[in-house]
Design an enzyme around this catalytic site. Structure first.
Site, PDB file in Angstrom:
ATOM      1  N   ASN A   9       0.867  -1.179   0.000  1.00 15.33           N
ATOM      2  CA  ASN A   9       0.000   0.000   0.000  1.00 15.33           C
ATOM      3  C   ASN A   9       0.905   1.231   0.000  1.00 15.33           C
ATOM      4  OD1 ASN A   9      -1.828   2.017   0.476  1.00 15.33           O
ATOM      5  ND2 ASN A   9      -2.405   1.332   2.535  1.00 15.33           N
ATOM      6  N   TRP A  10       1.019   1.840  -1.148  1.00 17.87           N
ATOM      7  CA  TRP A  10       1.955   2.967  -1.288  1.00 17.87           C
ATOM      8  C   TRP A  10       1.403   4.261  -0.695  1.00 17.87           C
ATOM      9  CZ3 TRP A  10       4.410   2.590  -6.897  1.00 17.87           C
ATOM     10  CH2 TRP A  10       5.037   1.336  -7.029  1.00 17.87           C
ATOM     11  N   LYS A  11       0.138   4.269  -0.351  1.00 22.35           N
ATOM     12  CA  LYS A  11      -0.508   5.462   0.228  1.00 22.35           C
ATOM     13  C   LYS A  11      -0.248   6.692  -0.672  1.00 22.35           C
ATOM     14  CE  LYS A  11      -0.235   3.223   4.651  1.00 22.35           C
ATOM     15  NZ  LYS A  11      -0.142   3.300   6.102  1.00 22.35           N
ATOM     16  N   HIS A  94      -9.423   0.850   4.796  1.00 25.39           N
ATOM     17  CA  HIS A  94      -8.156   1.114   5.481  1.00 25.39           C
ATOM     18  C   HIS A  94      -8.402   2.069   6.658  1.00 25.39           C
ATOM     19  CE1 HIS A  94      -4.133   2.479   6.373  1.00 25.39           C
ATOM     20  NE2 HIS A  94      -3.723   1.354   5.814  1.00 25.39           N
ATOM     21  N   GLU A  96      -6.864   4.529   7.703  1.00 26.63           N
ATOM     22  CA  GLU A  96      -6.704   5.958   7.399  1.00 26.63           C
ATOM     23  C   GLU A  96      -7.959   6.490   6.703  1.00 26.63           C
ATOM     24  OE1 GLU A  96      -2.920   5.511   5.455  1.00 26.63           O
ATOM     25  OE2 GLU A  96      -2.092   4.906   7.386  1.00 26.63           O
ATOM     26  N   GLU A 166      -5.444  -5.145  10.489  1.00 30.52           N
ATOM     27  CA  GLU A 166      -4.414  -4.131  10.728  1.00 30.52           C
ATOM     28  C   GLU A 166      -4.715  -3.396  12.028  1.00 30.52           C
ATOM     29  OE1 GLU A 166      -2.367  -2.924   6.797  1.00 30.52           O
ATOM     30  OE2 GLU A 166      -4.139  -1.698   7.034  1.00 30.52           O
ATOM     31  N   GLY A 172       2.357   2.165  10.785  1.00 30.03           N
ATOM     32  CA  GLY A 172       3.272   3.289  10.638  1.00 30.03           C
ATOM     33  C   GLY A 172       3.954   3.699  11.932  1.00 30.03           C
ATOM     34  N   SER A 212       3.443  -2.244  10.308  1.00 27.53           N
ATOM     35  CA  SER A 212       4.895  -2.254  10.545  1.00 27.53           C
ATOM     36  C   SER A 212       5.565  -3.587  10.223  1.00 27.53           C
ATOM     37  CB  SER A 212       5.207  -1.817  11.987  1.00 27.53           C
ATOM     38  OG  SER A 212       4.761  -0.495  12.206  1.00 27.53           O
ATOM     39  N   GLY A 233       2.849  -1.169   4.287  1.00 25.07           N
ATOM     40  CA  GLY A 233       2.869   0.259   3.990  1.00 25.07           C
ATOM     41  C   GLY A 233       4.290   0.718   3.716  1.00 25.07           C
ATOM     42  N   GLY A 234       4.904   1.321   4.716  1.00 25.09           N
ATOM     43  CA  GLY A 234       6.224   1.940   4.560  1.00 25.09           C
ATOM     44  C   GLY A 234       7.247   1.080   3.845  1.00 25.09           C
TER      45      GLY A 234
HETATM   46  P1  PGA Z   1       2.859   0.208   7.654  1.00 24.52           P
HETATM   47  O1  PGA Z   1       1.398   0.394   7.037  1.00 24.52           O
HETATM   48  O2  PGA Z   1       3.411  -1.077   7.085  1.00 24.52           O
HETATM   49  O3  PGA Z   1       3.624   1.406   7.244  1.00 24.52           O
HETATM   50  O4  PGA Z   1       2.667   0.106   9.148  1.00 24.52           O
HETATM   51  C1  PGA Z   1       0.533  -0.692   6.846  1.00 24.52           C
HETATM   52  C2  PGA Z   1      -0.745  -0.219   6.230  1.00 24.52           C
HETATM   53  O5  PGA Z   1      -1.215   0.881   6.541  1.00 24.52           O
HETATM   54  O6  PGA Z   1      -1.353  -0.933   5.420  1.00 24.52           O
END
Ligand code: PGA
Length: 251
Positions: A9-11, A94, A96, A166, A172, A212, A233-234
């Site tokens: 997930n590149w956000k 998600h 967010e 999640e 994050g 994470s 994510g990251g």
């Molecule tokens: P993260 O994000 O790996 O940076 O914790 C995961 C996500 O939001 O899907």
């Protein structure tokens, strides 16, 4: 049959040029052929991403979509628009989107139905906040998120749904759920599916962990029996880190 899946997930990261460069690097990686690999760039880059990955084993997901087929919804994107540029999957729910854009269970139920109607594969995210866990409400919360958004669907729909647990406190933050905490929740989710849809259906659904995940912890999380992969994510913004996570099932 449930599959091993790792999705990035590149956000809201990467410009068009950077998107091309990252995909090029990913295509050069040696990726475990037994893992389905998905990337989710931002919507404006989906078209170039599907073209760049065409013919490869990487497929492309959107990070969101609107529930309506079309209409006066300024700034939004429909399922058929995603399909039209070669997108096969959509991430819905998600944390967010829930936290910053007010998406709730009933809206997500509508989005899931719209995606399935248009033959998109859904990666459905859910998970508790830290305060829910501290008050020992995390199982109830996860159950209500799934029940409200997904449990009205017929069993056949589950062929097109991947779950992504999640925990919000792990996204994050650098703080990962322990492999035991992930397994405990994934087993709970699997049992909810057994009770609602029967064992065959429950065993066929892939349940990803997200929060994470890094090269250093992917293998021990993926080794758990009910963890079928990850939503990253990251660490998905770096090709070698992402490849190391994809290859975490082998080690
Ligand atoms: P993260 O994000 O790996 O940076 O914790 C995961 C996500 O939001 O899907």
């Amino acid at each position: 049959m449930k599959k091993h899946i790792v999705a990035g997930n590149w956000k809201m990261n990467k410009t068009a040029t950077e998107t091309d460069a990252l995909i090029e690097e990913l295509l050069e990686q040696d990726l475990d052929p037994n893992v389905e690999v998905i990337i989710a760039p931002t919507s404006i880059h989906l078209s170039q991403a599907t073209q760049a990955t065409n013919g490869s084993r990487i497929s492309v997901a959107a990070q969101n979509m609107h529930q309506a087929e079309s209409g006066a919804f300024t700034g939004e994107i429909s399922a058929s628009m995603l399909l039209g540029v070669g997108v096969q999957h959509v991430i819905l729910g998600h944390s967010e989107r829930r936290a910053y854009f007010g998406e709730n269970d009933s809206l997500l139920a509508e989005k899931v139905q719209a995606a399935l109607k248009n033959n998109l594969e859904v990666i459905f995210c859910f998970g508790e906040e830290l305060s829910d866990r501290q008050q020992n409400k995390h199982f109830d919360l996860v159950e209500s998120q799934l029940r409200n958004a997904l449990f009205d669907l017929p069993a056949e729909s589950w062929e097109h749904i991947v779950l992504a647990y999640e925990p919000v406190w792990a996204i994050g933050t650098g703080e990962t759920a322990s492999p035991e905490q992930a397994q405990e929740m994934h087993a709970f989710i699997r049992q909810l599916l057994v009770d609602q849809y029967g064992n065959d259906c429950a065993q066929s659904v892939s349940i990803l962990y997200g929060g994470s995940v890094k090269p250093a912890n992917a293998a021990e999380i993926f080794a758990k029996p009910d963890v079928d992969g990850g939503l990253i994510g990251g660490a998905s913004l770096n090709a070698t880190d992402f490849a190391a996570i994809v290859n975490g099932f082998k080690s």
